[in-house]
Design a protein around this motif. Structure first.
Motif, PDB file in Angstrom:
ATOM      1  N   ASN A  29       1.136  44.582  29.277  1.00  0.00           N
ATOM      2  CA  ASN A  29       0.998  45.188  30.725  1.00  0.00           C
ATOM      3  C   ASN A  29       2.580  45.707  31.183  1.00  0.00           C
ATOM      4  OD1 ASN A  29       1.745  42.528  30.820  1.00  0.00           O
ATOM      5  ND2 ASN A  29       0.824  42.099  32.797  1.00  0.00           N
ATOM      6  N   CYS A  30       2.864  46.688  30.553  1.00  0.00           N
ATOM      7  CA  CYS A  30       4.472  46.984  30.733  1.00  0.00           C
ATOM      8  C   CYS A  30       4.713  48.544  31.037  1.00  0.00           C
ATOM      9  CB  CYS A  30       5.199  46.237  29.787  1.00  0.00           C
ATOM     10  SG  CYS A  30       4.577  46.405  27.945  1.00  0.00           S
ATOM     11  N   VAL A  31       5.963  48.825  31.245  1.00  0.00           N
ATOM     12  CA  VAL A  31       6.210  50.117  31.221  1.00  0.00           C
ATOM     13  C   VAL A  31       7.045  50.462  29.951  1.00  0.00           C
ATOM     14  CG1 VAL A  31       7.593  51.848  32.639  1.00  0.00           C
ATOM     15  CG2 VAL A  31       6.322  50.372  33.867  1.00  0.00           C
ATOM     16  N   GLU A  32       6.857  51.616  29.418  1.00  0.00           N
ATOM     17  CA  GLU A  32       7.831  51.863  28.331  1.00  0.00           C
ATOM     18  C   GLU A  32       8.599  53.130  28.743  1.00  0.00           C
ATOM     19  OE1 GLU A  32       5.516  50.707  24.373  1.00  0.00           O
ATOM     20  OE2 GLU A  32       4.523  52.460  25.412  1.00  0.00           O
ATOM     21  N   VAL A  33       9.780  53.367  28.272  1.00  0.00           N
ATOM     22  CA  VAL A  33      10.625  54.356  28.347  1.00  0.00           C
ATOM     23  C   VAL A  33      11.231  55.004  27.189  1.00  0.00           C
ATOM     24  CG1 VAL A  33      11.234  53.673  30.919  1.00  0.00           C
ATOM     25  CG2 VAL A  33      12.805  52.991  28.887  1.00  0.00           C
ATOM     26  N   GLY A  39      17.633  65.266  27.522  1.00  0.00           N
ATOM     27  CA  GLY A  39      18.337  64.392  28.655  1.00  0.00           C
ATOM     28  C   GLY A  39      17.491  63.679  29.502  1.00  0.00           C
ATOM     29  N   GLU A  40      16.365  64.168  29.607  1.00  0.00           N
ATOM     30  CA  GLU A  40      15.380  63.457  30.584  1.00  0.00           C
ATOM     31  C   GLU A  40      14.845  62.164  30.070  1.00  0.00           C
ATOM     32  OE1 GLU A  40      14.651  66.616  29.327  1.00  0.00           O
ATOM     33  OE2 GLU A  40      14.738  68.120  30.894  1.00  0.00           O
ATOM     34  N   ILE A  41      13.952  61.277  30.942  1.00  0.00           N
ATOM     35  CA  ILE A  41      13.780  60.150  30.374  1.00  0.00           C
ATOM     36  C   ILE A  41      12.216  60.021  30.571  1.00  0.00           C
ATOM     37  CG2 ILE A  41      13.525  57.552  30.888  1.00  0.00           C
ATOM     38  CD1 ILE A  41      16.481  58.751  29.864  1.00  0.00           C
ATOM     39  N   ALA A  42      11.317  59.653  29.792  1.00  0.00           N
ATOM     40  CA  ALA A  42       9.831  59.771  29.857  1.00  0.00           C
ATOM     41  C   ALA A  42       9.393  58.220  30.001  1.00  0.00           C
ATOM     42  CB  ALA A  42       9.139  60.322  28.522  1.00  0.00           C
ATOM     43  N   MET A  43       8.403  58.150  30.599  1.00  0.00           N
ATOM     44  CA  MET A  43       7.816  56.791  31.146  1.00  0.00           C
ATOM     45  C   MET A  43       6.419  56.709  31.011  1.00  0.00           C
ATOM     46  SD  MET A  43       8.624  54.708  34.756  1.00  0.00           S
ATOM     47  CE  MET A  43      10.394  54.682  34.563  1.00  0.00           C
ATOM     48  N   ARG A  44       5.968  55.730  30.131  1.00  0.00           N
ATOM     49  CA  ARG A  44       4.448  55.592  30.289  1.00  0.00           C
ATOM     50  C   ARG A  44       4.101  54.096  30.544  1.00  0.00           C
ATOM     51  NH1 ARG A  44       3.638  56.481  23.573  1.00  0.00           N
ATOM     52  NH2 ARG A  44       4.510  54.486  23.175  1.00  0.00           N
ATOM     53  N   ALA A  53       2.337  60.455  30.533  1.00  0.00           N
ATOM     54  CA  ALA A  53       3.762  59.942  30.562  1.00  0.00           C
ATOM     55  C   ALA A  53       4.433  60.847  31.701  1.00  0.00           C
ATOM     56  CB  ALA A  53       4.618  60.442  29.363  1.00  0.00           C
ATOM     57  N   LEU A  54       5.299  60.395  32.528  1.00  0.00           N
ATOM     58  CA  LEU A  54       6.063  60.937  33.709  1.00  0.00           C
ATOM     59  C   LEU A  54       7.360  61.217  33.047  1.00  0.00           C
ATOM     60  CD1 LEU A  54       4.719  58.614  36.560  1.00  0.00           C
ATOM     61  CD2 LEU A  54       3.913  60.789  35.914  1.00  0.00           C
ATOM     62  N   ILE A  55       8.155  62.235  33.447  1.00  0.00           N
ATOM     63  CA  ILE A  55       9.188  62.625  33.044  1.00  0.00           C
ATOM     64  C   ILE A  55      10.080  62.819  34.197  1.00  0.00           C
ATOM     65  CG2 ILE A  55      10.531  64.463  31.931  1.00  0.00           C
ATOM     66  CD1 ILE A  55       8.360  63.456  30.244  1.00  0.00           C
ATOM     67  N   TYR A  56      11.407  62.026  34.208  1.00  0.00           N
ATOM     68  CA  TYR A  56      12.245  62.039  35.377  1.00  0.00           C
ATOM     69  C   TYR A  56      13.634  62.630  34.721  1.00  0.00           C
ATOM     70  CZ  TYR A  56       8.820  59.019  37.425  1.00  0.00           C
ATOM     71  OH  TYR A  56       7.615  58.367  37.957  1.00  0.00           O
ATOM     72  N   GLU A  60      17.361  60.758  38.578  1.00  0.00           N
ATOM     73  CA  GLU A  60      16.465  60.007  39.185  1.00  0.00           C
ATOM     74  C   GLU A  60      16.122  58.704  38.673  1.00  0.00           C
ATOM     75  OE1 GLU A  60      13.436  63.625  40.104  1.00  0.00           O
ATOM     76  OE2 GLU A  60      13.329  62.904  38.026  1.00  0.00           O
ATOM     77  N   ILE A  61      16.369  58.368  37.447  1.00  0.00           N
ATOM     78  CA  ILE A  61      16.175  57.037  36.765  1.00  0.00           C
ATOM     79  C   ILE A  61      17.386  56.186  37.250  1.00  0.00           C
ATOM     80  CG2 ILE A  61      16.147  55.659  34.678  1.00  0.00           C
ATOM     81  CD1 ILE A  61      13.572  56.838  35.085  1.00  0.00           C
ATOM     82  N   ALA A  62      18.663  56.721  37.394  1.00  0.00           N
ATOM     83  CA  ALA A  62      19.646  56.092  37.927  1.00  0.00           C
ATOM     84  C   ALA A  62      19.665  55.756  39.171  1.00  0.00           C
ATOM     85  CB  ALA A  62      21.040  56.982  37.570  1.00  0.00           C
ATOM     86  N   ALA A  63      19.157  56.367  40.096  1.00  0.00           N
ATOM     87  CA  ALA A  63      18.874  56.059  41.566  1.00  0.00           C
ATOM     88  C   ALA A  63      17.729  55.098  41.617  1.00  0.00           C
ATOM     89  CB  ALA A  63      18.589  57.448  42.303  1.00  0.00           C
ATOM     90  N   PHE A  64      16.793  55.016  40.956  1.00  0.00           N
ATOM     91  CA  PHE A  64      15.679  54.121  40.921  1.00  0.00           C
ATOM     92  C   PHE A  64      16.175  52.691  40.433  1.00  0.00           C
ATOM     93  CE2 PHE A  64      12.560  51.524  38.910  1.00  0.00           C
ATOM     94  CZ  PHE A  64      11.507  51.344  39.883  1.00  0.00           C
ATOM     95  N   LEU A  65      17.029  52.556  39.224  1.00  0.00           N
ATOM     96  CA  LEU A  65      17.603  51.465  39.013  1.00  0.00           C
ATOM     97  C   LEU A  65      18.485  50.832  39.728  1.00  0.00           C
ATOM     98  CD1 LEU A  65      18.023  52.159  35.040  1.00  0.00           C
ATOM     99  CD2 LEU A  65      16.328  51.016  36.201  1.00  0.00           C
TER     100      LEU A  65
END
Length: 78
Positions: A29-33, A39-44, A53-56, A60-65
Motif C-alpha cells: 500500500n504505497c505510492v511509487e514515483v 523531466g516530469e515525475i510520474a506517480m502511481r 499514473a499521474l504526471i507532475y 509541482e513535486i518540489a512544492a509538495f515535498l
C-alpha cells in the motif's frame, strides 16, 4: 478496456524505473514515483501498477515535498 479518467495508463510508461519509499507498508500500500525523460515525475499506486499514473512537473513535486516537510499536510492524518 478500462477507462482512465485522471492521468495516463501506467502501462504506457513501461520504460519508467519505478521506486517506492522504504517506509512503505509490507502489503504494497504505497505510492511509487518515476522520473520521466522529459523531466516530469510520474506517480502511481503500487497496488495497481497498470492503473492510472499521474504526471507532475518537477516544480509541482518540489512544492509538495517542501510542504510535507514543513508539516502543511499533517492534519490529513488526524
Amino acid at each position: 478496456m478500462e477507462q482512465v479518467r485522471n492521468g495516463i495508463s501506467a502501462e504506457l510508461l513501461s520504460e519508467a524505473r519505478w521506486r517506492k519509499s522504504r517506509h512503505s507498508g509490507a502489503v504494497g500500500n504505497c505510492v511509487e514515483v518515476a522520473p520521466l525523460p522529459g523531466g516530469e515525475i510520474a506517480m502511481r499506486n503500487s497496488r495497481f501498477p497498470g492503473g492510472p499514473a499521474l504526471i507532475y512537473t518537477r516544480e509541482e513535486i518540489a512544492a509538495f515535498l517542501a510542504g510535507a516537510k514543513d508539516g502543511e499536510f499533517d492534519d490529513v492524518l488526524s
